[in-house]
Design a protein around this motif. Structure first.
Motif, short mmCIF file in Angstrom:
data_model
loop_
_atom_site.label_atom_id
_atom_site.label_comp_id
_atom_site.label_asym_id
_atom_site.label_seq_id
_atom_site.Cartn_x
_atom_site.Cartn_y
_atom_site.Cartn_z
N VAL A 64 0.84 -1.19 0.00
CA VAL A 64 0.00 0.00 0.00
C VAL A 64 0.88 1.25 0.00
O VAL A 64 2.10 1.16 0.07
N GLY A 65 0.23 2.42 -0.07
CA GLY A 65 0.97 3.66 0.01
C GLY A 65 0.58 4.65 -1.07
O GLY A 65 -0.25 4.37 -1.94
N ILE A 66 1.17 5.83 -1.01
CA ILE A 66 0.87 6.91 -1.95
C ILE A 66 1.10 6.47 -3.39
O ILE A 66 0.23 6.63 -4.26
N ASP A 67 2.29 5.95 -3.66
CA ASP A 67 2.62 5.57 -5.04
C ASP A 67 1.70 4.47 -5.56
O ASP A 67 1.36 4.44 -6.74
N VAL A 68 1.32 3.56 -4.68
CA VAL A 68 0.44 2.46 -5.09
C VAL A 68 -0.92 3.01 -5.50
O VAL A 68 -1.47 2.63 -6.54
N GLU A 69 -1.46 3.92 -4.70
CA GLU A 69 -2.78 4.47 -5.03
C GLU A 69 -2.73 5.36 -6.28
O GLU A 69 -3.68 5.40 -7.05
N ILE A 70 -1.62 6.06 -6.47
CA ILE A 70 -1.47 6.85 -7.69
C ILE A 70 -1.43 5.91 -8.90
O ILE A 70 -2.09 6.17 -9.92
N ALA A 71 -0.67 4.83 -8.79
CA ALA A 71 -0.58 3.87 -9.89
C ALA A 71 -1.93 3.23 -10.18
O ALA A 71 -2.30 3.00 -11.34
N GLU A 72 -2.69 2.94 -9.13
CA GLU A 72 -4.02 2.36 -9.31
C GLU A 72 -4.93 3.33 -10.04
O GLU A 72 -5.70 2.94 -10.94
N ALA A 73 -4.85 4.62 -9.67
CA ALA A 73 -5.69 5.64 -10.32
C ALA A 73 -5.29 5.82 -11.79
O ALA A 73 -6.15 5.97 -12.66
N THR A 81 -5.26 -3.03 -15.71
CA THR A 81 -5.18 -3.62 -14.38
C THR A 81 -3.75 -3.46 -13.87
O THR A 81 -2.79 -3.80 -14.56
N LEU A 82 -3.62 -2.97 -12.64
CA LEU A 82 -2.29 -2.76 -12.07
C LEU A 82 -1.72 -4.05 -11.49
O LEU A 82 -2.42 -4.79 -10.79
N GLU A 83 -0.47 -4.29 -11.78
CA GLU A 83 0.27 -5.42 -11.19
C GLU A 83 1.55 -4.85 -10.59
O GLU A 83 2.26 -4.08 -11.24
N ILE A 84 1.85 -5.23 -9.35
CA ILE A 84 3.00 -4.65 -8.63
C ILE A 84 4.11 -5.68 -8.48
O ILE A 84 3.87 -6.81 -8.07
N GLU A 85 5.33 -5.26 -8.80
CA GLU A 85 6.52 -6.07 -8.56
C GLU A 85 7.34 -5.39 -7.47
O GLU A 85 7.79 -4.25 -7.64
#
Length: 261
Positions: A64-73, A81-85
Motif C-alpha cells: 500500500v501507500g501513496i505511489d500504489v494508489e497513484i498507480a491504481e488511479a 489492471t495494475l500489477e505490482i513487482e
C-alpha cells in the motif's frame, strides 16, 4: 509472481506469432493498450521497493501507500489492471529498461544519471532529503556530516547526495532498506542517516532517541519512470496525471498518508 508474468508474456508471444502480429513484448502490449484508451485484460506493471513508507510499504500481505494508489488511479484511467513487482530499489530502472516492468513508482527523483536510462513523467510531488541522528549527536546540520559515517539506502538519491561527502573524509554505509540504516545508527555503527523526509518521519515516530535535523540536505521532485523512448505510454501517463491533479484526486491520495503540518 515473476513466473506468472513470464508465462503470460510467453503466451502473448505465441498468440502474436500465430496471428502474424509484429509486436509481442509487454512494452508493445502496454503501449498499444494505452494508445487505444485501454484494453480489457491489459496489465500495467509497476516496479517498486515496498520499504519506503508512506509511499510504498507492506500492510500485512498487501503493498500500500501513496505511489500504489497513484498507480491504481492511473491504471484505471488507462483502462488497465495494475500489477505490482516488489524488488530492490536499484533494480527498478533495469527492470523497466528490460521491458519487464512498464513503470517505476518508488519515491524516485529525476536526475541526470537516471535520465540516461529511462524517461520520466511530470512530477507528482515534492520531497526532501533529511538527516536523522541520535538525540545526543553533535551533528546539527549538513556541514557536520564531514568526516562522519553516513547510512543510506542503496541506489536512492540519499545515496547519491551523501556520496559527495566521501570527498571530505566521510564513510558511506549502504543498506538494502532504510530501516536497516536507522537500526545501524541506533546501535552506534554509524553517525547519521540520509533519507527522504516522509519515511524519516515514520522511523523517528517508531523509535525513541532519534530525531530529524531542521535543515534539509536537498529538496527534490518525484516522478514516474517509463522505458526510454516509450513516448506513447509517457504521454498517456502525463495526461492521466494532469487529470488527477486538476480533479484534486492526487492531493487527496497524498493527504491520506501525509498530514499537512
Amino acid at each position: 509472481m515473476k513466473k506468472q508474468i513470464l508465462a503470460l508474456t510467453m503466451a502473448a508471444m505465441m498468440i502474436g506469432s500465430l496471428t502474424a502480429c509484429a509486436g509481442s513484448g509487454k512494452g508493445d502490449e502496454t503501449t498499444a493498450a494505452a494508445s487505444n484508451g485501454g484494453a480489457a485484460g491489459a496489465v500495467l506493471t509497476m516496479a517498486t521497493n515496498a520499504e519506503f513508507p508512506p509511499y510504498e510499504y507492506h500492510d500485512n500481505n498487501a503493498i500500500v501507500g501513496i505511489d500504489v494508489e497513484i498507480a491504481e488511479a492511473l491504471a484505471e484511467k488507462l483502462g488497465m489492471t495494475l500489477e505490482i513487482e516488489d524488488i530492490a530499489f536499484d533494480s527498478i530502472i533495469p527492470e523497466i529498461d528490460s521491458g519487464k516492468a512498464d513503470i517505476g513508482l518508488a519515491g524516485m527523483t529525476v536526475n541526470e544519471d537516471r535520465l540516461k536510462n529511462v524517461d520520466f513523467s511530470d512530477p507528482y510531488t515534492t520531497a526532501s532529503q533529511v538527516i536523522i541522528v541520535k538525540d545526543e549527536s553533535d551533528i546539527t546540520g549538513p556541514d557536520d556530516l564531514e568526516g562522519k559515517s553516513i547510512g543510506v539506502q542503496l541506489g536512492t538519491t540519499g545515496d547519491i547526495y551523501a556520496s559527495d561527502y566521501e570527498e571530505t573524509g566521510s564513510t558511506i554505509e549502504r543498506y538494502s532498506k532504510g530501516f536497516e540504516a536507522v537500526q545501524a545508527m541506533m546501535q552506534g555503527k554509524i553517525d547519521a542517516v540520509v533519507i527522504d523526509l516522509e519515511p524519516a518521519k515514520v522511523f523517528v515516530e517508531e523509535n525513541e532517541g532519534i530525531k530529524i535535523l531542521d535543515e534539509a540536505l536537498t529538496v527534490e521532485e518525484y516522478a514516474i519512470a517509463v522505458k526510454k523512448g516509450n513516448t506513447e505510454l509517457l504521454d498517456k501517463i502525463n495526461t492521466a496525471l494532469s487529470e488527477l491533479k486538476e480533479s484534486g484526486e492526487l492531493q487527496k491520495i497524498i493527504d491520506k498518508y501525509i498530514s499537512a503540518e
